[in-house]
Scaffold this active site. Structure first.
Site, PDB file in Angstrom:
ATOM      1  N   HIS A 307     -19.656  -0.830   1.172  1.00  0.00           N
ATOM      2  CA  HIS A 307     -20.477  -0.206  -0.242  1.00  0.00           C
ATOM      3  C   HIS A 307     -20.563   1.728  -0.285  1.00  0.00           C
ATOM      4  CE1 HIS A 307     -21.957  -0.287  -4.404  1.00  0.00           C
ATOM      5  NE2 HIS A 307     -21.837  -1.123  -5.052  1.00  0.00           N
ATOM      6  N   ASP A 365     -18.142  -8.870  -3.324  1.00  0.00           N
ATOM      7  CA  ASP A 365     -17.450  -9.157  -3.357  1.00  0.00           C
ATOM      8  C   ASP A 365     -17.322  -9.930  -1.625  1.00  0.00           C
ATOM      9  OD1 ASP A 365     -16.102  -8.363  -5.637  1.00  0.00           O
ATOM     10  OD2 ASP A 365     -16.133  -6.072  -4.228  1.00  0.00           O
TER      11      ASP A 365
HETATM   12  N1  ACO Z   1     -13.860  -1.276   6.742  1.00  0.00           N
HETATM   13  C1  ACO Z   1     -13.860  -0.655   7.927  1.00  0.00           C
HETATM   14  N2  ACO Z   1     -14.600   0.677   7.538  1.00  0.00           N
HETATM   15  C2  ACO Z   1     -15.288   0.869   6.575  1.00  0.00           C
HETATM   16  C3  ACO Z   1     -14.992   0.365   5.569  1.00  0.00           C
HETATM   17  C4  ACO Z   1     -14.407  -0.456   5.629  1.00  0.00           C
HETATM   18  N3  ACO Z   1     -14.789  -1.554   4.371  1.00  0.00           N
HETATM   19  N4  ACO Z   1     -16.370   1.084   4.616  1.00  0.00           N
HETATM   20  C5  ACO Z   1     -16.403   2.327   4.812  1.00  0.00           C
HETATM   21  N5  ACO Z   1     -16.274   2.191   6.290  1.00  0.00           N
HETATM   22  C6  ACO Z   1     -15.937   3.420   6.806  1.00  0.00           C
HETATM   23  C7  ACO Z   1     -15.151   4.754   6.403  1.00  0.00           C
HETATM   24  O1  ACO Z   1     -14.164   5.070   6.716  1.00  0.00           O
HETATM   25  C8  ACO Z   1     -16.374   6.055   6.972  1.00  0.00           C
HETATM   26  O2  ACO Z   1     -15.818   5.805   8.898  1.00  0.00           O
HETATM   27  P1  ACO Z   1     -16.295   7.202   9.024  1.00  0.00           P
HETATM   28  O3  ACO Z   1     -17.032   7.963   9.403  1.00  0.00           O
HETATM   29  O4  ACO Z   1     -15.652   7.336  10.541  1.00  0.00           O
HETATM   30  O5  ACO Z   1     -14.830   8.098   8.038  1.00  0.00           O
HETATM   31  C9  ACO Z   1     -17.590   4.838   7.011  1.00  0.00           C
HETATM   32  O6  ACO Z   1     -17.316   3.821   7.017  1.00  0.00           O
HETATM   33  C10 ACO Z   1     -18.307   5.672   6.032  1.00  0.00           C
HETATM   34  O7  ACO Z   1     -17.644   4.859   4.884  1.00  0.00           O
HETATM   35  P2  ACO Z   1     -18.709   5.546   3.220  1.00  0.00           P
HETATM   36  O8  ACO Z   1     -18.428   6.741   2.656  1.00  0.00           O
HETATM   37  O9  ACO Z   1     -19.401   5.054   3.979  1.00  0.00           O
HETATM   38  O10 ACO Z   1     -17.741   4.496   1.998  1.00  0.00           O
HETATM   39  P3  ACO Z   1     -16.964   5.383   0.925  1.00  0.00           P
HETATM   40  O11 ACO Z   1     -18.392   5.163  -0.047  1.00  0.00           O
HETATM   41  O12 ACO Z   1     -16.208   6.089   0.922  1.00  0.00           O
HETATM   42  O13 ACO Z   1     -16.267   3.668   0.743  1.00  0.00           O
HETATM   43  C11 ACO Z   1     -15.996   1.753  -0.155  1.00  0.00           C
HETATM   44  C12 ACO Z   1     -17.200   2.688  -0.519  1.00  0.00           C
HETATM   45  C13 ACO Z   1     -14.855   2.360  -1.042  1.00  0.00           C
HETATM   46  C14 ACO Z   1     -17.003   0.768  -1.450  1.00  0.00           C
HETATM   47  C15 ACO Z   1     -15.631   0.807   0.916  1.00  0.00           C
HETATM   48  O14 ACO Z   1     -16.555   0.922   1.279  1.00  0.00           O
HETATM   49  C16 ACO Z   1     -14.045  -0.112   1.195  1.00  0.00           C
HETATM   50  O15 ACO Z   1     -13.245   0.331   1.211  1.00  0.00           O
HETATM   51  N6  ACO Z   1     -14.949  -0.975   1.232  1.00  0.00           N
HETATM   52  C17 ACO Z   1     -13.832  -2.486   1.130  1.00  0.00           C
HETATM   53  C18 ACO Z   1     -13.119  -2.465  -0.548  1.00  0.00           C
HETATM   54  C19 ACO Z   1     -14.488  -3.265  -1.037  1.00  0.00           C
HETATM   55  O16 ACO Z   1     -15.384  -4.117  -0.333  1.00  0.00           O
HETATM   56  N7  ACO Z   1     -15.016  -2.588  -2.244  1.00  0.00           N
HETATM   57  C20 ACO Z   1     -15.488  -3.659  -2.836  1.00  0.00           C
HETATM   58  C21 ACO Z   1     -16.766  -2.260  -3.285  1.00  0.00           C
HETATM   59  S1  ACO Z   1     -17.805  -3.077  -4.190  1.00  0.00           S
HETATM   60  C22 ACO Z   1     -17.178  -3.405  -5.678  1.00  0.00           C
HETATM   61  O17 ACO Z   1     -16.833  -2.031  -5.906  1.00  0.00           O
HETATM   62  C23 ACO Z   1     -18.203  -4.388  -6.564  1.00  0.00           C
END
Ligand code: ACO
Length: 433
Positions: A307, A365
């Protein structure tokens, strides 16, 4: 909001700038850069706005590090335990928990508003068979601007209450009609004797001469699903609503834009993506271990994990995990193979360094998809369900944007394209490739 006694000091080359620090009611600090460009010629650079406060807001407080979510000061856990979706709607939009009298009056209004204008029904006919419910929802809400021209320019609290009543009540009628239309099934009209959630399930699943009677657990799970989605401060769709609203666009157009923003897989589409992911594992495309390996190799994402704000746990996920458990128990579906895969994925991810190091936990989710699936709601309706839940948040933020000092949202950019060059006549242009 108060001003901190200490200012932030910014030094650019030999120049030194003092920037005020403002403090929110929960102690959050923000460096006020409103005069930065005027004073220094510099702008801030923050793609994705992760460090940017676009407004002050009295509505919802989120502390991602400590897993806190409060609406108008009330913890979401307490609202989930003692309140209902409609009470939470009133709290978010009108600022206080309603008295019994206010609650009864609002209920009356929701009943009065639940039918759609008969002319509006032709819009449903205009969509192709299997039309996407999300596009139908955004289009029909947008069309309200034509059906209610008296509410285009809301001036009084009474007009605002009427617009709120129309949207909150009719959105479930539109959503259910969109679903029935997508299946070619006859539309089922709302039943004024049912509660908000029971009425929605009735419109979704009753058929002529056979009424659908939801169980208490089904109604409770739906109410909780909607309640935990009710608001989440400046997320992408809410910021969209505020941005569109900042142009003084009408409430219906602004909400319709929010619905479109919610549609994407990284936002409102995530719960459907969770079910797709679990389904593909069940069908044997990949094992849980293979799937996680691909996630770690950055070939795919673990949907329902991570998140932008919550970095320890998502409080909404805890509420829905329990609700999913209770619902499955009541429905005797606790052996659902998708749920087994979900549990396996969750356990494997939570003990894996890749996810631990990045503070990736199940988000709302991850469990909401399981609840919707158990309620019999098809996957293409998942973002629509999210939109019904988020409606009060969007309305509350639109109102806050419009009641405050209006300033059109207009971010800046750092231009990285070509510097000035002269136009070349078509015959003189170099061939490409
Ligand atoms: N799966 C794998 N890797 C992930 C995921 C994931 N679900 N989420 C984040 N990461 C990784 C990123 O690639 C990043 O890796 P790095 O440091 O090696 O580059 C690291 O974790 C940190 O990521 P963040 O900066 O914390 O993530 P960001 O804020 O950009 O994205 C998001 C948040 C879009 C929600 C992301 O976690 C994601 O895509 N999750 C899956 C989709 C999802 O479940 N969305 C629902 C959100 S809740 C809502 O809308 C109610």
């Amino acid at each position: 909001m108060s001003k901190n006694t200490q200012n932030a000091i910014l030094t650019i080359g030999d120049e030194r700038y003092e920037l005020p620090v403002i403090v929110g009611s929960e102690g959050e600090r923000a460096i006020d850069v409103r005069n930065l460009r005027n004073d220094s010629g510099c702008i801030t650079f923050d793609p994705g706005y992760a460090n940017t406060g676009s407004c002050t807001s009295d509505i919802t407080f989120v502390d991602g590090e400590r897993g806190i979510l409060r609406h108008r000061g009330y913890p979401v856990e307490q609202l989930a335990e003692h309140s209902s979706f409609i009470e939470t709607v009133m709290l978010l939009i009108f600022g206080e928990l309603p008295t019994q009298r206010e609650r009864d009056t609002f209920r009356e209004m929701l009943i009065n508003q639940e039918l759609l204008h008969e002319d509006l029904l032709h819009h449903f006919e205009g969509f192709p068979p299997y039309g996407q419910p999300m596009s139908i929802l955004s289009a029909v809400i947008n069309s309200f601007a034509s059906y209610h021209p008296d509410l285009l320019d809301i001036q009084t609290p009474e007009e605002f209450r009427l617009a709120v009543g129309k949207i909150i009540s009719k959105v479930r009628t539109i959503a259910a009609f969109a679903y029935r239309k997508s299946l070619g099934k006859p539309l089922v009209y709302p039943d004024p004797n049912r509660s908000y959630c029971a009425n929605f399930l009735h419109m979704m699943f009753s058929i002529p001469y056979k009424e659908f009677e939801p169980t208490r657990a089904q109604v409770r799970a739906l109410s909780l699903f909607l309640l935990v989605h009710a608001d989440h401060e400046q997320n992408c769709s809410t910021s969209t609503v505020r941005m569109v609203g900042s142009t003084q666009a009408n409430l219906f157009a602004s909400i319709s834009a929010g619905i479109c923003a919610l549609w994407g897989r990284l936002h409102g589409g995530a719960n459907a993506a969770v079910i797709d992911m679990l389904e593909s594992i069940r069908q044997g495309d990949l094992t849980v271990t293979e799937y996680l390996e691909k996630v770690k190799n950055k070939e795919m994402r673990l949907m329902g994990f991570g998140h932008r704000v919550y970095k320890s746990f998502d409080p909404r996920a805890r509420i829905l995990k329990q609700a999913a458990h209770d619902l499955l128990l009541e429905q005797d579906k606790h052996n659902d193979p998708l749920l087994e895969i979900a549990k396996e994925l969750e356990n494997a991810a939570l003990s894996d360094d890749f996810f631990i190091e990045r503070s990736l936990y199940p988000n709302v989710d991850f469990y909401s998809g399981i609840i919707l699936r158990t309620l019999g709601i098809p996957v293409n309706m998942y973002p629509v369900m999210f939109a019904i839940g988020r409606m009060p948040g969007w309305i509350a933020h639109w109102a806050e944007e419009n009641h405050g000092p209006t300033k059109i949202h207009r971010p800046r950019q750092v231009y990285t394209g070509p510097v000035q060059r002269d136009y070349v006549a078509i015959d003189d242009r170099e061939p490409r490739g």
